[in-house]
Design a protein around this motif. Structure first.
Motif, PDB file in Angstrom:
ATOM      1  N   GLU A   1       0.940  -0.980  -0.049  1.00  0.00           N
ATOM      2  CA  GLU A   1       0.015   0.111   0.038  1.00  0.00           C
ATOM      3  C   GLU A   1       0.903   1.163  -0.143  1.00  0.00           C
ATOM      4  O   GLU A   1       0.547   2.236  -0.871  1.00  0.00           O
ATOM      5  N   ALA A   2       1.949   1.297   0.799  1.00  0.00           N
ATOM      6  CA  ALA A   2       2.717   2.517   1.051  1.00  0.00           C
ATOM      7  C   ALA A   2       3.520   2.623  -0.407  1.00  0.00           C
ATOM      8  O   ALA A   2       3.648   3.771  -0.975  1.00  0.00           O
ATOM      9  N   GLN A   3       3.762   1.776  -1.033  1.00  0.00           N
ATOM     10  CA  GLN A   3       4.676   1.859  -2.406  1.00  0.00           C
ATOM     11  C   GLN A   3       3.601   2.308  -3.324  1.00  0.00           C
ATOM     12  O   GLN A   3       3.910   3.044  -4.205  1.00  0.00           O
ATOM     13  N   ALA A   4       2.461   1.637  -3.270  1.00  0.00           N
ATOM     14  CA  ALA A   4       1.396   2.063  -4.449  1.00  0.00           C
ATOM     15  C   ALA A   4       0.957   3.410  -4.319  1.00  0.00           C
ATOM     16  O   ALA A   4       0.951   4.201  -5.138  1.00  0.00           O
ATOM     17  N   ARG A   5       0.705   4.016  -3.080  1.00  0.00           N
ATOM     18  CA  ARG A   5       0.033   5.208  -2.895  1.00  0.00           C
ATOM     19  C   ARG A   5       1.220   5.944  -3.336  1.00  0.00           C
ATOM     20  O   ARG A   5       0.931   7.352  -3.800  1.00  0.00           O
ATOM     21  N   GLY A   6       2.362   5.861  -2.996  1.00  0.00           N
ATOM     22  CA  GLY A   6       3.547   6.600  -3.257  1.00  0.00           C
ATOM     23  C   GLY A   6       3.561   6.950  -4.796  1.00  0.00           C
ATOM     24  O   GLY A   6       4.005   8.399  -5.466  1.00  0.00           O
ATOM     25  N   ALA A   7       3.343   5.899  -5.654  1.00  0.00           N
ATOM     26  CA  ALA A   7       3.409   5.946  -7.085  1.00  0.00           C
ATOM     27  C   ALA A   7       2.090   6.522  -7.799  1.00  0.00           C
ATOM     28  O   ALA A   7       2.214   7.312  -8.890  1.00  0.00           O
ATOM     29  N   LEU A   8       0.947   6.155  -7.077  1.00  0.00           N
ATOM     30  CA  LEU A   8      -0.593   6.211  -7.518  1.00  0.00           C
ATOM     31  C   LEU A   8      -1.026   7.295  -7.042  1.00  0.00           C
ATOM     32  O   LEU A   8      -2.494   7.688  -7.419  1.00  0.00           O
ATOM     33  N   GLY A   9      -0.943   7.616  -5.816  1.00  0.00           N
ATOM     34  CA  GLY A   9      -1.853   8.548  -5.107  1.00  0.00           C
ATOM     35  C   GLY A   9      -3.183   8.054  -4.553  1.00  0.00           C
ATOM     36  O   GLY A   9      -3.546   6.717  -4.276  1.00  0.00           O
ATOM     37  N   PRO A  10      -4.258   8.785  -4.783  1.00  0.00           N
ATOM     38  CA  PRO A  10      -5.827   8.514  -4.230  1.00  0.00           C
ATOM     39  C   PRO A  10      -6.248   7.237  -5.002  1.00  0.00           C
ATOM     40  O   PRO A  10      -7.415   6.817  -4.620  1.00  0.00           O
ATOM     41  N   SER A  11      -5.917   6.831  -6.099  1.00  0.00           N
ATOM     42  CA  SER A  11      -6.604   5.907  -6.827  1.00  0.00           C
ATOM     43  C   SER A  11      -6.202   4.537  -6.395  1.00  0.00           C
ATOM     44  O   SER A  11      -6.973   3.416  -6.685  1.00  0.00           O
ATOM     45  N   VAL A  12      -5.330   4.557  -5.263  1.00  0.00           N
ATOM     46  CA  VAL A  12      -5.176   3.199  -4.343  1.00  0.00           C
ATOM     47  C   VAL A  12      -6.229   3.084  -3.457  1.00  0.00           C
ATOM     48  O   VAL A  12      -6.553   3.884  -2.721  1.00  0.00           O
ATOM     49  N   VAL A  13      -6.967   1.711  -3.428  1.00  0.00           N
ATOM     50  CA  VAL A  13      -7.950   1.615  -2.569  1.00  0.00           C
ATOM     51  C   VAL A  13      -7.391   0.485  -1.610  1.00  0.00           C
ATOM     52  O   VAL A  13      -7.074  -0.664  -1.888  1.00  0.00           O
ATOM     53  N   GLY A  14      -7.499   0.585  -0.076  1.00  0.00           N
ATOM     54  CA  GLY A  14      -6.951  -0.179   0.785  1.00  0.00           C
ATOM     55  C   GLY A  14      -8.116  -0.899   1.623  1.00  0.00           C
ATOM     56  O   GLY A  14      -9.238  -0.553   1.745  1.00  0.00           O
ATOM     57  N   TYR A  15      -7.850  -2.126   1.817  1.00  0.00           N
ATOM     58  CA  TYR A  15      -8.902  -3.202   2.413  1.00  0.00           C
ATOM     59  C   TYR A  15      -8.321  -3.757   3.655  1.00  0.00           C
ATOM     60  O   TYR A  15      -6.929  -4.102   3.680  1.00  0.00           O
ATOM     61  N   ASP A  16      -9.006  -4.010   4.605  1.00  0.00           N
ATOM     62  CA  ASP A  16      -8.592  -4.682   5.694  1.00  0.00           C
ATOM     63  C   ASP A  16      -8.174  -6.350   5.353  1.00  0.00           C
ATOM     64  O   ASP A  16      -7.198  -6.930   6.055  1.00  0.00           O
ATOM     65  N   HIS A  17      -8.938  -6.741   4.593  1.00  0.00           N
ATOM     66  CA  HIS A  17      -8.550  -8.227   4.355  1.00  0.00           C
ATOM     67  C   HIS A  17      -8.646  -8.370   2.671  1.00  0.00           C
ATOM     68  O   HIS A  17      -9.343  -7.971   2.107  1.00  0.00           O
ATOM     69  N   THR A  18      -7.908  -9.242   2.353  1.00  0.00           N
ATOM     70  CA  THR A  18      -7.483  -9.345   0.853  1.00  0.00           C
ATOM     71  C   THR A  18      -8.867  -9.909   0.238  1.00  0.00           C
ATOM     72  O   THR A  18      -9.191  -9.519  -0.993  1.00  0.00           O
ATOM     73  N   ASP A  19      -9.706 -10.865   0.889  1.00  0.00           N
ATOM     74  CA  ASP A  19     -10.879 -11.455   0.331  1.00  0.00           C
ATOM     75  C   ASP A  19     -11.862 -10.230  -0.004  1.00  0.00           C
ATOM     76  O   ASP A  19     -12.648 -10.350  -0.972  1.00  0.00           O
ATOM     77  N   GLN A  20     -11.972  -9.102   0.685  1.00  0.00           N
ATOM     78  CA  GLN A  20     -12.683  -8.005   0.421  1.00  0.00           C
ATOM     79  C   GLN A  20     -12.192  -7.300  -0.619  1.00  0.00           C
ATOM     80  O   GLN A  20     -13.162  -6.892  -1.407  1.00  0.00           O
ATOM     81  N   ALA A  21     -10.864  -7.152  -1.084  1.00  0.00           N
ATOM     82  CA  ALA A  21     -10.557  -6.562  -2.272  1.00  0.00           C
ATOM     83  C   ALA A  21     -11.025  -7.484  -3.365  1.00  0.00           C
ATOM     84  O   ALA A  21     -11.322  -6.941  -4.472  1.00  0.00           O
ATOM     85  N   LEU A  22     -10.531  -8.740  -3.134  1.00  0.00           N
ATOM     86  CA  LEU A  22     -11.009  -9.693  -4.376  1.00  0.00           C
ATOM     87  C   LEU A  22     -12.707  -9.487  -4.500  1.00  0.00           C
ATOM     88  O   LEU A  22     -13.171  -9.592  -5.738  1.00  0.00           O
ATOM     89  N   ALA A  23     -13.522  -9.589  -3.436  1.00  0.00           N
ATOM     90  CA  ALA A  23     -15.041  -9.408  -3.670  1.00  0.00           C
ATOM     91  C   ALA A  23     -15.307  -8.060  -4.627  1.00  0.00           C
ATOM     92  O   ALA A  23     -16.136  -8.069  -5.549  1.00  0.00           O
ATOM     93  N   ALA A  24     -14.486  -7.091  -4.175  1.00  0.00           N
ATOM     94  CA  ALA A  24     -14.755  -5.578  -4.972  1.00  0.00           C
ATOM     95  C   ALA A  24     -14.665  -5.892  -6.230  1.00  0.00           C
ATOM     96  O   ALA A  24     -14.908  -5.210  -7.212  1.00  0.00           O
ATOM     97  N   LEU A  25     -13.218  -6.517  -6.737  1.00  0.00           N
ATOM     98  CA  LEU A  25     -13.035  -6.683  -7.888  1.00  0.00           C
ATOM     99  C   LEU A  25     -13.851  -7.621  -8.836  1.00  0.00           C
ATOM    100  O   LEU A  25     -14.090  -7.259  -9.933  1.00  0.00           O
ATOM    101  N   GLY A  26     -14.317  -8.620  -7.939  1.00  0.00           N
ATOM    102  CA  GLY A  26     -15.370  -9.533  -8.793  1.00  0.00           C
ATOM    103  C   GLY A  26     -16.744  -8.601  -9.336  1.00  0.00           C
ATOM    104  O   GLY A  26     -17.339  -9.178 -10.001  1.00  0.00           O
ATOM    105  N   LYS A  27     -16.997  -7.446  -8.555  1.00  0.00           N
ATOM    106  CA  LYS A  27     -18.025  -6.724  -8.786  1.00  0.00           C
ATOM    107  C   LYS A  27     -17.733  -5.666  -9.491  1.00  0.00           C
ATOM    108  O   LYS A  27     -18.635  -4.584  -9.923  1.00  0.00           O
TER     109      LYS A  27
END
Length: 275
Positions: free
Chosen positions: A160-186
């Motif tokens: 997250e730290a590396q991605a935010r440094g390169a991309l800024g606010p377009s990075v979305v953080g999730y507490d758990h990986t399965d939450q991020a994958l569920a969002a991607l599925g939608k």
């Protein structure tokens, strides 16, 4: 009568063989002969809630790929495991205090970890991968490819730290990986960056309409971490890893959690044996 004999008070004659047998029995009974040593018990720390590597099931039992693997490894050496679960920061504190002997998860071989641990030869390949929706034909090979895209990552992680440094606010953080994958599925985000073994386990478990692209990085250097000061244990474990990974038991453990032999590198869901 030939041979060594002892005459007892009641006039009984004791031959050498009977006398030795009786003497040894008396020694055992009196505790003068040491009993066989009990198997060594190692205090092994596991990161809590680190699915699928180490986590507590609903019934409170510890489970996970690393748990099964370390237990099998120690058993092959005649050792037993006393498991301790905590967040990683707490495990480091326990290691510094001498309250655990090793961490049973494969840790990244970073300088901050090397200062506290001696690393054991790895038994599983793991790399950072890009996960996309199954109907997404775009190629994401570097962070530059995510400019203007919504990228999902694990919150409070190095990624997250590396991605935010390169991309800024377009990075979305999730507490758990399965939450991020569920969002991607939608299709709420464009992609997720995560460790390959975690992703493969969750995709298999949850049946999401997602796919894993080519590795985003080379396989990461990692291994079991023995608290510094016990080089003989590190050496013994490292020497035993190749035998373990060639065993049917390890292949069963690996297949149960991931569906293939993770001791071999995998590229885009194809193992080295299948290339």
């Amino acid at each position: 009568m030939g041979g060594f004999m002892i005459e007892l008070q009641r006039g009984q004659i004791l031959t050498r063989r009977i006398w030795l047998k009786s003497s040894v029995s008396l020694l055992f009974a009196s505790g003068m002969v040491a009993r066989a040593a009990e198997p060594a018990v190692l205090r092994v720390g596991f990161i809590a809630n680190y699915v699928p590597f180490s986590f507590l099931k609903n019934d409170g039992r510890l489970a996970g790929f690393d748990v099964d693997t370390v237990e099998a490894l120690l058993a092959s050496l005649g050792m037993q495991m006393q498991a301790v679960t905590a967040r990683y920061g707490r495990l480091r504190e326990l290691a510094k205090a001498g309250q655990i002997d090793m961490v049973g998860n494969q840790l990244l071989m970073l300088a901050e970890n090397r200062s506290l641990f001696e690393f054991v030869r790895p038994y599983a390949f793991n790399s950072l991968v890009c996960v996309q929706h199954e109907d997404d034909e775009r190629d994401f090979l570097s962070l530059d490819d995510f400019v203007g895209r919504r990228l999902g990552v694990l919150r409070n992680s190095g990624m997250e730290a590396q991605a935010r440094g390169a991309l800024g606010p377009s990075v979305v953080g999730y507490d758990h990986t399965d939450q991020a994958l569920a969002a991607l599925g939608k299709k709420q985000i464009d992609a997720v960056l995560e460790e390959s073994l975690i992703v493969e386990y969750l995709l298999e478990r949850d049946g999401l309409p997602l796919k894993v692209g080519a590795p985003f990085t080379a396989p990461q250097k990692q291994g079991l971490a023995v608290v510094r000061g016990n080089p003989l244990l590190s050496k013994k474990l490292s020497e035993s890893i190749p035998t373990l990974t060639r065993s049917p038991e390890f292949r069963q453990i690996s297949s149960r959690w991931f569906g293939y032999d993770v001791s071999k590198p995998r590229v885009s869901h194809v193992t080295a044996d299948e290339l």
